[in-house]
Enzyme design. Structure first.
Site, PDB file in Angstrom:
ATOM      1  N   ASN A 155     -29.128 -35.366 -30.808  1.00  0.00           N
ATOM      2  CA  ASN A 155     -29.249 -34.240 -31.715  1.00  0.00           C
ATOM      3  C   ASN A 155     -28.517 -34.538 -33.014  1.00  0.00           C
ATOM      4  OD1 ASN A 155     -26.742 -33.914 -30.260  1.00  0.00           O
ATOM      5  ND2 ASN A 155     -26.692 -31.744 -30.778  1.00  0.00           N
ATOM      6  N   GLU A 180     -27.288 -32.245 -36.457  1.00  0.00           N
ATOM      7  CA  GLU A 180     -27.205 -30.944 -37.100  1.00  0.00           C
ATOM      8  C   GLU A 180     -27.053 -31.091 -38.612  1.00  0.00           C
ATOM      9  OE1 GLU A 180     -25.076 -28.806 -33.269  1.00  0.00           O
ATOM     10  OE2 GLU A 180     -23.904 -29.082 -35.081  1.00  0.00           O
ATOM     11  N   CYS A 201     -33.149 -31.444 -32.236  1.00  0.00           N
ATOM     12  CA  CYS A 201     -32.644 -31.679 -30.880  1.00  0.00           C
ATOM     13  C   CYS A 201     -32.904 -33.123 -30.460  1.00  0.00           C
ATOM     14  CB  CYS A 201     -33.334 -30.739 -29.896  1.00  0.00           C
ATOM     15  SG  CYS A 201     -33.021 -28.997 -30.188  1.00  0.00           S
ATOM     16  N   GLU A 232     -34.203 -34.252 -27.689  1.00  0.00           N
ATOM     17  CA  GLU A 232     -35.495 -34.431 -27.046  1.00  0.00           C
ATOM     18  C   GLU A 232     -36.607 -34.631 -28.075  1.00  0.00           C
ATOM     19  OE1 GLU A 232     -33.120 -32.117 -26.529  1.00  0.00           O
ATOM     20  OE2 GLU A 232     -33.616 -30.938 -24.751  1.00  0.00           O
ATOM     21  N   CYS A 239     -34.223 -26.619 -25.004  1.00  0.00           N
ATOM     22  CA  CYS A 239     -34.439 -25.310 -25.629  1.00  0.00           C
ATOM     23  C   CYS A 239     -35.936 -24.986 -25.603  1.00  0.00           C
ATOM     24  CB  CYS A 239     -33.909 -25.320 -27.061  1.00  0.00           C
ATOM     25  SG  CYS A 239     -34.901 -26.287 -28.231  1.00  0.00           S
ATOM     26  N   CYS A 264     -38.127 -27.351 -27.728  1.00  0.00           N
ATOM     27  CA  CYS A 264     -38.298 -28.660 -27.085  1.00  0.00           C
ATOM     28  C   CYS A 264     -39.248 -28.572 -25.900  1.00  0.00           C
ATOM     29  CB  CYS A 264     -36.952 -29.232 -26.657  1.00  0.00           C
ATOM     30  SG  CYS A 264     -35.967 -29.828 -28.048  1.00  0.00           S
TER      31      CYS A 264
END
Length: 156
Positions: free
Chosen positions: A66, A68, A77, A79, A112, A115
């Site tokens: 990930n 940010e 993310c 994934e 999430c 994802c």
């Protein structure tokens, strides 16, 4: 009030639960690779590092983490980062499994909602399910397809 067209439905989701040491060898290796990908995470704002690793049909393993941004929600993310990379650079080599790990890892790390949808989109595009290995705190849960995590999916 129920009418003649109303019927309660039940949804059942099958999954496998393991300790990390009990995982099949290929799955355990993928979890170790996802844990290694954690070192590449940039989570300055949330403090929640996530690493992901995918195994392609050829056996090749790719990593994602990930990342940010100060201008939230511009991050990505782990994934999605690894799946988008796989599709852009290995389009003819389908993803067969995806492992996720996090730090801190007081519990298993689950994808999430965004994802989950992207994983399902990749499954649809490649015409093949992706085995999901969600690990943390010494255990892992496995489902055989993103469909298990997102049974009522969006589809155009």
């Amino acid at each position: 009030m129920l009418n003649c067209f109303t019927m309660e439905k039940k949804l059942e989701i099958g999954y496998y639960k393991y300790t990390i040491d009990q995982l099949p060898a290929d799955d355990k290796l993928l979890v170790i690779e996802a844990q290694a990908a954690l070192k590449k995470a940039y989570a300055k704002y949330s403090g929640f590092n996530v690493g992901a690793a995918v195994r392609l049909a050829s056996g090749k393993i790719l990593h994602g983490a990930n990342s940010e941004s100060e201008v939230f929600p511009s991050g990505i993310c782990a994934e999605r980062s690894v799946l988008y990379y796989a599709e852009a650079n290995h389009a003819s080599d389908p993803v067969v499994a995806l492992a996720i790990a996090s730090d801190p890892s007081e519990r298993e790390c689950y994808p999430c909602g965004a994802c989950r949808q992207v994983i399902l989109d990749v499954e649809r595009r490649q015409g093949r399910a992706i085995r999901l290995i969600m690990s943390g705190n010494g255990t892992a849960s496995i489902v055989e397809s993103a469909q298990a995590l997102l049974p009522f999916t969006f589809q155009l």
